[in-house]
Design an enzyme around this catalytic site. Structure first.
Site, PDB file in Angstrom:
ATOM      1  CB  SER A  57      -1.359  26.022  14.353  1.00 22.61           C
ATOM      2  OG  SER A  57      -0.522  26.610  13.377  1.00 22.61           O
ATOM      3  CE1 TYR A  60       2.504  27.330  18.141  1.00 19.10           C
ATOM      4  CE2 TYR A  60       2.420  26.660  15.837  1.00 19.10           C
ATOM      5  CZ  TYR A  60       1.904  27.398  16.882  1.00 19.10           C
ATOM      6  OH  TYR A  60       0.794  28.194  16.700  1.00 19.10           O
TER       7      TYR A  60
HETATM    8  N1  LIG Z   1      -0.452  34.101  15.636  1.00 20.16           N
HETATM    9  C1  LIG Z   1      -0.434  33.084  14.793  1.00 20.16           C
HETATM   10  O1  LIG Z   1       0.036  33.189  13.652  1.00 20.16           O
HETATM   11  C2  LIG Z   1      -1.054  31.757  15.157  1.00 20.16           C
HETATM   12  C3  LIG Z   1      -1.258  30.814  14.142  1.00 20.16           C
HETATM   13  C4  LIG Z   1      -1.855  29.601  14.459  1.00 20.16           C
HETATM   14  C5  LIG Z   1      -2.224  29.332  15.763  1.00 20.16           C
HETATM   15  N2  LIG Z   1      -1.995  30.268  16.736  1.00 20.16           N
HETATM   16  C6  LIG Z   1      -2.412  29.924  18.085  1.00 20.16           C
HETATM   17  O2  LIG Z   1      -3.366  30.863  18.525  1.00 20.16           O
HETATM   18  C7  LIG Z   1      -3.345  30.933  19.943  1.00 20.16           C
HETATM   19  C8  LIG Z   1      -3.315  32.394  20.366  1.00 20.16           C
HETATM   20  O3  LIG Z   1      -2.080  32.968  19.943  1.00 20.16           O
HETATM   21  P1  LIG Z   1      -1.932  34.518  19.549  1.00 20.16           P
HETATM   22  O4  LIG Z   1      -1.674  34.559  18.102  1.00 20.16           O
HETATM   23  O5  LIG Z   1      -3.067  35.299  20.084  1.00 20.16           O
HETATM   24  O6  LIG Z   1      -0.562  34.885  20.284  1.00 20.16           O
HETATM   25  P2  LIG Z   1      -0.289  35.716  21.627  1.00 20.16           P
HETATM   26  O7  LIG Z   1       1.132  35.414  22.009  1.00 20.16           O
HETATM   27  O8  LIG Z   1      -0.664  37.130  21.438  1.00 20.16           O
HETATM   28  O9  LIG Z   1      -1.312  35.086  22.683  1.00 20.16           O
HETATM   29  C9  LIG Z   1      -1.046  33.919  23.420  1.00 20.16           C
HETATM   30  C10 LIG Z   1      -1.411  34.188  24.868  1.00 20.16           C
HETATM   31  O10 LIG Z   1      -1.175  32.993  25.644  1.00 20.16           O
HETATM   32  C11 LIG Z   1      -0.594  33.392  26.869  1.00 20.16           C
HETATM   33  N3  LIG Z   1       0.124  32.249  27.456  1.00 20.16           N
HETATM   34  C12 LIG Z   1       1.293  31.715  27.042  1.00 20.16           C
HETATM   35  N4  LIG Z   1       1.663  30.719  27.858  1.00 20.16           N
HETATM   36  C13 LIG Z   1       0.696  30.619  28.806  1.00 20.16           C
HETATM   37  C14 LIG Z   1       0.504  29.751  29.920  1.00 20.16           C
HETATM   38  N5  LIG Z   1       1.413  28.811  30.241  1.00 20.16           N
HETATM   39  N6  LIG Z   1      -0.595  29.914  30.687  1.00 20.16           N
HETATM   40  C15 LIG Z   1      -1.508  30.871  30.383  1.00 20.16           C
HETATM   41  N7  LIG Z   1      -1.371  31.733  29.343  1.00 20.16           N
HETATM   42  C16 LIG Z   1      -0.285  31.578  28.554  1.00 20.16           C
HETATM   43  C17 LIG Z   1       0.316  34.533  26.483  1.00 20.16           C
HETATM   44  O11 LIG Z   1       0.707  35.354  27.596  1.00 20.16           O
HETATM   45  C18 LIG Z   1      -0.531  35.293  25.485  1.00 20.16           C
HETATM   46  O12 LIG Z   1      -1.350  36.252  26.090  1.00 20.16           O
HETATM   47  C19 LIG Z   1      -2.125  30.124  20.383  1.00 20.16           C
HETATM   48  O13 LIG Z   1      -2.541  28.836  20.802  1.00 20.16           O
HETATM   49  C20 LIG Z   1      -1.320  30.006  19.111  1.00 20.16           C
HETATM   50  O14 LIG Z   1      -0.466  28.897  19.098  1.00 20.16           O
HETATM   51  C21 LIG Z   1      -1.421  31.474  16.469  1.00 20.16           C
END
Ligand SMILES: NC(=O)c1ccc[n+]([C@@H]2O[C@H](COP(=O)([O-])OP(=O)(O)OC[C@H]3O[C@@H](n4cnc5c(N)ncnc54)[C@H](O)[C@@H]3O)[C@@H](O)[C@H]2O)c1
Length: 289
Positions: free
Chosen positions: A165, A178
Site C-alpha cells: 500500500s 495496517y
Molecule cells: N482499497 C484500497 O484503497 C487499498 C489501498 C492500498 C492497498 N490495498 C490492499 O489491496 C488488497 C485488496 O484490497 P481491496 O481494496 O480489494 O479490498 P476488499 O476488502 O474488497 O478485498 C479484500 C479481500 O480480502 C479478503 N480477506 C480478508 N481477510 C481475509 C483472510 N483472513 N483470509 C482470506 N481472505 C481475506 C476479504 O474478504 C476481501 O474479499 C488488500 O491487501 C489491501 O490492503 C487496498
C-alpha cells in the site's frame, strides 16, 4: 531452464498454460486480478475468508462474492478452483497450492492480495486487534508465499506479487497496525526475492493508493477521513482522499492495480525482482526513497 508454460505466450493469451493463485479474490482488486489473468489465458485458483471479522469495521466478502469470481473466470473460458480459507492458516494455503498443482497443473503466479484495514489509536488498541491485522496482512502473505514458493522453485519459474500500500511506504494516523503490516510486506518481498532469484522466481510488491473498493467505501473509513461530520458521504470524503494523493483524484480503479500486477507477472518483467511499483496517483512523489 524453461518453466512449464514456455511454449505458450500467444498474442492475446500471454498467460496460457500458467496458473495464478490469488488470495482475497472474492471481490475488489483480487477479483479484478483473477478475471484479467483468466482473460489473458491463465487458469486460476482463488481463496477468500468469506466472513466478517470483529476488528474490521466494514463487511468482508461473502460466499456469493467468491462464487461470482469463479463464474467470471469460467466465463473467460478458463478453469477455476476455489477454497473458502483464511490466509492465517498455513495448512489451508499449502492445501490450496497443492490443489492448484494437482487440478490445474502448476503454481506459476501468486498474488498475495488478501487484507483488512482496521482502524484504531495506539492509546486504545487491544493486542488482539493489532494481531489480527498483522496476522492477515503480513503473516497471511508469508503463508501464501510459503505455500507457493516450493512449487515455483522446483519449476524454476514463478512470479510472486505481494500487495502492499502507499501506507507501506508512508503513514497516516489511526492505522498503526495496517501501516506496519504493509511496510512488512515490502521487506518480506525483498528477502524472498533475494532467496529465489537463482530459481527463475521474481518477487515484487505493488503499493496502491486509494482504490475504489469496499475497503475504502465504508462508514468507518469515511469517519476517519472526516471526523468533523456525523455521517460523511462519498462526496464529503473525496477531497480528503484526494489529499493523500498528489494527482487530484480521490481514488483509482482496481483495473489500474491489475495492470501493474499483470506486468510484473509478464515475461517483460523477468529481470525485475525485489522492487515496488507504486500505483498511487503520485503519492510516492512525497516519499524519500
Ligand atoms: N482499497 C484500497 O484503497 C487499498 C489501498 C492500498 C492497498 N490495498 C490492499 O489491496 C488488497 C485488496 O484490497 P481491496 O481494496 O480489494 O479490498 P476488499 O476488502 O474488497 O478485498 C479484500 C479481500 O480480502 C479478503 N480477506 C480478508 N481477510 C481475509 C483472510 N483472513 N483470509 C482470506 N481472505 C481475506 C476479504 O474478504 C476481501 O474479499 C488488500 O491487501 C489491501 O490492503 C487496498
Amino acid at each position: 531452464m524453461a518453466g512449464p508454460a514456455e511454449s505458450h505466450g500467444q498474442p492475446g493469451e500471454p498467460f496460457a498454460g500458467r496458473v495464478a493463485v490469488i488470495t482475497g479474490a472474492a471481490r475488489g482488486q483480487g477479483r479484478c486480478h483473477a478475471v484479467e489473468f483468466a482473460r489473458l489465458g491463465a487458469d486460476i485458483a482463488v481463496t477468500d475468508l468469506c466472513r466478517d471479522l470483529d476488528s474490521v469495521g466494514y463487511p468482508l466478502a461473502t460466499h456469493d462474492d467468491l462464487a461470482e469470481t469463479v463464474r467470471l473466470v469460467e466465463a473467460e473460458g478458463r478453469r477455476c478452483v476455489s477454497a473458502v480459507a483464511d490466509v492465517r492458516d498455513l495448512g489451508a494455503m499449502i492445501a490450496l497450492a497443492d490443489t492448484a498443482r494437482d487440478e490445474l497443473g502448476s503454481v506459476d503466479i501468486l498474488v498475495a492480495n488478501a487484507g483488512i484495514s482496521a482502524l484504531g489509536s495506539i492509546c486504545t488498541m487491544e493486542a488482539a486487534e493489532w494481531s489480527e491485522t498483522i496476522d492477515i496482512n503480513l503473516t497471511g502473505v508469508f503463508n501464501a508465499m510459503r505455500a507457493c514458493s516450493p512449487h515455483m522453485r522446483r519449476q524454476r519459474w514463478g512470479r510472486i506479487i505481494g500487495i502492499s500500500s502507499m501506507m507501506g511506504r508512508s503513514s497516516n494516523p489511526g492505522i498503526p497496525a495496517y501501516v506496519a503490516s504493509k511496510w512488512g510486506v515490502i521487506g518480506l518481498c525483498k528477502s524472498v526475492a533475494f532467496e529465489l532469484a537463482a530459481f527463475g522466481v521474481t518477487v515484487n510488491a505493488v503499493a496502491p493508493g486509494n482504490v475504489s473498493t469496499p475497503m475504502i467505501h465504508n462508514d468507518a473509513l469515511y469517519g476517519l477521513m472526516r471526523p468533523d461530520l456525523d455521517h460523511p458521504t462519498r462526496e464529503d470524503v473525496a477531497p480528503a482522499m484526494a489529499g493523500l494523493h498528489v494527482q487530484p483524484v480521490p481514488w483509482i480503479e482496481p483495473e489500474e492495480i491489475t495492470a501493474a500486477v499483470v506486468f510484473l507477472a509478464s515475461e517483460a518483467a523477468r529481470h525485475i525482482t525485489g522492487s515496488v511499483i507504486d500505483v498511487d496517483a503520485g503519492a510516492s512523489a512525497r516519499f524519500t526513497g
